[in-house]
Design a protein around this motif. Structure first.
Motif, PDB file in Angstrom:
ATOM      1  N   ASP A  71       0.851  -1.559   0.174  1.00  0.00           N
ATOM      2  CA  ASP A  71      -0.315  -0.093  -0.079  1.00  0.00           C
ATOM      3  C   ASP A  71       0.705   1.792   0.355  1.00  0.00           C
ATOM      4  N   ALA A  72       0.828   2.170  -1.141  1.00  0.00           N
ATOM      5  CA  ALA A  72       1.856   3.349  -0.834  1.00  0.00           C
ATOM      6  C   ALA A  72       1.491   4.470   0.248  1.00  0.00           C
ATOM      7  N   SER A  73      -0.051   3.867   1.107  1.00  0.00           N
ATOM      8  CA  SER A  73       0.773   4.886   2.270  1.00  0.00           C
ATOM      9  C   SER A  73       0.758   4.709   3.255  1.00  0.00           C
ATOM     10  N   ILE A  74       1.744   3.427   3.361  1.00  0.00           N
ATOM     11  CA  ILE A  74       2.343   2.866   4.132  1.00  0.00           C
ATOM     12  C   ILE A  74       3.228   3.939   4.657  1.00  0.00           C
ATOM     13  N   HIS A  75       3.787   4.226   6.098  1.00  0.00           N
ATOM     14  CA  HIS A  75       5.117   5.122   6.445  1.00  0.00           C
ATOM     15  C   HIS A  75       5.604   4.053   7.729  1.00  0.00           C
ATOM     16  N   ILE A  76       6.747   4.376   7.459  1.00  0.00           N
ATOM     17  CA  ILE A  76       7.833   4.051   8.811  1.00  0.00           C
ATOM     18  C   ILE A  76       7.872   4.462   9.277  1.00  0.00           C
ATOM     19  N   SER A  77       8.017   4.715  10.205  1.00  0.00           N
ATOM     20  CA  SER A  77       9.039   5.458  11.772  1.00  0.00           C
ATOM     21  C   SER A  77       9.417   5.062  12.873  1.00  0.00           C
ATOM     22  N   PRO A  78      10.646   6.084  12.797  1.00  0.00           N
ATOM     23  CA  PRO A  78      11.310   5.265  14.507  1.00  0.00           C
ATOM     24  C   PRO A  78      10.113   5.424  15.540  1.00  0.00           C
ATOM     25  N   ALA A  79       9.600   4.426  16.532  1.00  0.00           N
ATOM     26  CA  ALA A  79       8.917   4.808  17.614  1.00  0.00           C
ATOM     27  C   ALA A  79       9.444   5.710  18.539  1.00  0.00           C
ATOM     28  N   THR A  80       8.640   6.403  19.152  1.00  0.00           N
ATOM     29  CA  THR A  80       8.592   6.571  20.633  1.00  0.00           C
ATOM     30  C   THR A  80       8.453   6.536  21.999  1.00  0.00           C
ATOM     31  N   PRO A  81       9.205   7.531  22.810  1.00  0.00           N
ATOM     32  CA  PRO A  81       8.411   6.937  24.334  1.00  0.00           C
ATOM     33  C   PRO A  81       6.364   7.365  24.119  1.00  0.00           C
ATOM     34  N   ALA A  82       6.689   7.897  23.113  1.00  0.00           N
ATOM     35  CA  ALA A  82       4.822   8.337  23.787  1.00  0.00           C
ATOM     36  C   ALA A  82       4.230   7.483  22.226  1.00  0.00           C
ATOM     37  N   ASP A  83       4.756   6.499  22.162  1.00  0.00           N
ATOM     38  CA  ASP A  83       4.094   5.773  21.062  1.00  0.00           C
ATOM     39  C   ASP A  83       3.973   4.392  22.379  1.00  0.00           C
ATOM     40  N   ARG A 139      20.076  -0.109  22.505  1.00  0.00           N
ATOM     41  CA  ARG A 139      20.920  -1.488  21.479  1.00  0.00           C
ATOM     42  C   ARG A 139      19.378  -1.754  20.520  1.00  0.00           C
ATOM     43  N   LEU A 140      18.217  -0.979  21.244  1.00  0.00           N
ATOM     44  CA  LEU A 140      17.359  -1.818  20.463  1.00  0.00           C
ATOM     45  C   LEU A 140      16.372  -0.714  19.181  1.00  0.00           C
ATOM     46  N   TYR A 141      15.697  -1.404  18.535  1.00  0.00           N
ATOM     47  CA  TYR A 141      15.816  -0.229  17.521  1.00  0.00           C
ATOM     48  C   TYR A 141      13.830  -0.752  17.238  1.00  0.00           C
ATOM     49  N   MET A 142      12.862   0.286  17.621  1.00  0.00           N
ATOM     50  CA  MET A 142      11.453  -0.127  17.473  1.00  0.00           C
ATOM     51  C   MET A 142      10.719   0.966  16.126  1.00  0.00           C
ATOM     52  N   ASN A 143      10.446   0.071  15.294  1.00  0.00           N
ATOM     53  CA  ASN A 143       9.761   0.914  14.350  1.00  0.00           C
ATOM     54  C   ASN A 143       8.302   1.057  14.777  1.00  0.00           C
ATOM     55  N   ILE A 144       7.193   1.658  13.485  1.00  0.00           N
ATOM     56  CA  ILE A 144       5.770   2.018  13.778  1.00  0.00           C
ATOM     57  C   ILE A 144       6.032   2.077  12.344  1.00  0.00           C
ATOM     58  N   ALA A 145       4.310   1.553  11.927  1.00  0.00           N
ATOM     59  CA  ALA A 145       3.466   1.627  11.259  1.00  0.00           C
ATOM     60  C   ALA A 145       2.283   3.054  10.751  1.00  0.00           C
ATOM     61  N   LEU A 146       2.633   3.255  10.220  1.00  0.00           N
ATOM     62  CA  LEU A 146       1.398   3.879   9.608  1.00  0.00           C
ATOM     63  C   LEU A 146       0.950   3.902   8.825  1.00  0.00           C
ATOM     64  N   LEU A 147      -1.003   3.451   8.382  1.00  0.00           N
ATOM     65  CA  LEU A 147      -1.129   2.841   6.613  1.00  0.00           C
ATOM     66  C   LEU A 147      -2.684   4.114   7.130  1.00  0.00           C
ATOM     67  N   GLN A 148      -2.741   4.777   5.730  1.00  0.00           N
ATOM     68  CA  GLN A 148      -3.870   5.949   6.572  1.00  0.00           C
ATOM     69  C   GLN A 148      -4.178   6.686   7.489  1.00  0.00           C
ATOM     70  N   ASP A 149      -2.824   7.099   8.166  1.00  0.00           N
ATOM     71  CA  ASP A 149      -2.263   7.690   9.442  1.00  0.00           C
ATOM     72  C   ASP A 149      -3.292   7.670  11.091  1.00  0.00           C
ATOM     73  N   LYS A 150      -2.950   5.356  10.234  1.00  0.00           N
ATOM     74  CA  LYS A 150      -3.628   4.996  11.584  1.00  0.00           C
ATOM     75  C   LYS A 150      -2.500   4.242  12.162  1.00  0.00           C
ATOM     76  N   PRO A 151      -1.971   4.002  12.759  1.00  0.00           N
ATOM     77  CA  PRO A 151      -1.410   3.215  13.514  1.00  0.00           C
ATOM     78  C   PRO A 151      -1.472   2.011  13.386  1.00  0.00           C
ATOM     79  N   VAL A 152      -0.737   0.830  12.595  1.00  0.00           N
ATOM     80  CA  VAL A 152      -1.359  -0.642  12.377  1.00  0.00           C
ATOM     81  C   VAL A 152      -0.595  -1.600  12.837  1.00  0.00           C
ATOM     82  N   GLY A 153       1.040  -1.441  12.897  1.00  0.00           N
ATOM     83  CA  GLY A 153       1.695  -2.189  13.135  1.00  0.00           C
ATOM     84  C   GLY A 153       2.510  -1.576  14.146  1.00  0.00           C
TER      85      GLY A 153
END
Length: 161
Positions: free
Chosen positions: A2-14, A61-75
């Protein structure tokens, strides 16, 4: 994908939304693995609270990311500097839309940036076909931990050309 998937590093607020995504993905999306056994679900989710996730998000030592699809956190997905892909969870209604693939590819890019040439993980039965599709291969005997079958897998990593 899906073209609207956006991946970004997760933050403590997430941390709160990540906890909810993970728990729902386990309870609903991974029923094949836990067979709705409350003890197995409890063992699997006990360290997936917002508090635990918050501590992981501050661990260098860890990296966590979050996926937004249609601006909703989905993964969400997480890897360790050791090369271990700790997890990749997607909300069940968003399965097979590319979010999981995008999350894992982003983790692999981070691992390559850390100088690693291989990623490893323990897949569940639910996720085995997904990881095979991404190029991971079984590398050891399946074992059982907390009532779940774990399939050790690995994949060689190469920087993009």
């Amino acid at each position: 994908m899906d073209a609207s998937i956006h991946i970004s590093p997760a933050t403590p607020a997430d941390a709160g939304i990540i906890s909810r995504i993970v728990e729902r993905s386990i309870r609903v999306g991974c029923a094949l693995d836990h067979r709705n056994d409350a003890k197995i679900v409890a063992a699997w989710t006990h360290n997936k609270t917002a508090e635990h996730i918050g501590s992981w998000l501050t661990d260098q030592r860890l990296y966590m990311n979050i996926a937004l699809l249609q601006d909703k956190p989905v993964g969400v997905a997480m890897a360790a500097i050791s090369g271990k892909v700790a997890f990749c969870y997607v909300q069940p209604e968003w399965f097979r839309r590319g979010a999981g693939q995008a999350l894992v590819h982003d983790l692999e890019g981070w691992l390559i940036d850390q100088g690693l040439h291989q990623a490893q993980l323990n897949s569940t039965r639910t996720s085995e076909a997904f990881y095979l599709h991404l190029g991971y291969q079984p590398c050891a005997q399946t074992f059982v931990i907390a009532g779940l079958h774990a399939i050790p897998m690995h994949k060689g990593l190469s920087p993009p050309s």
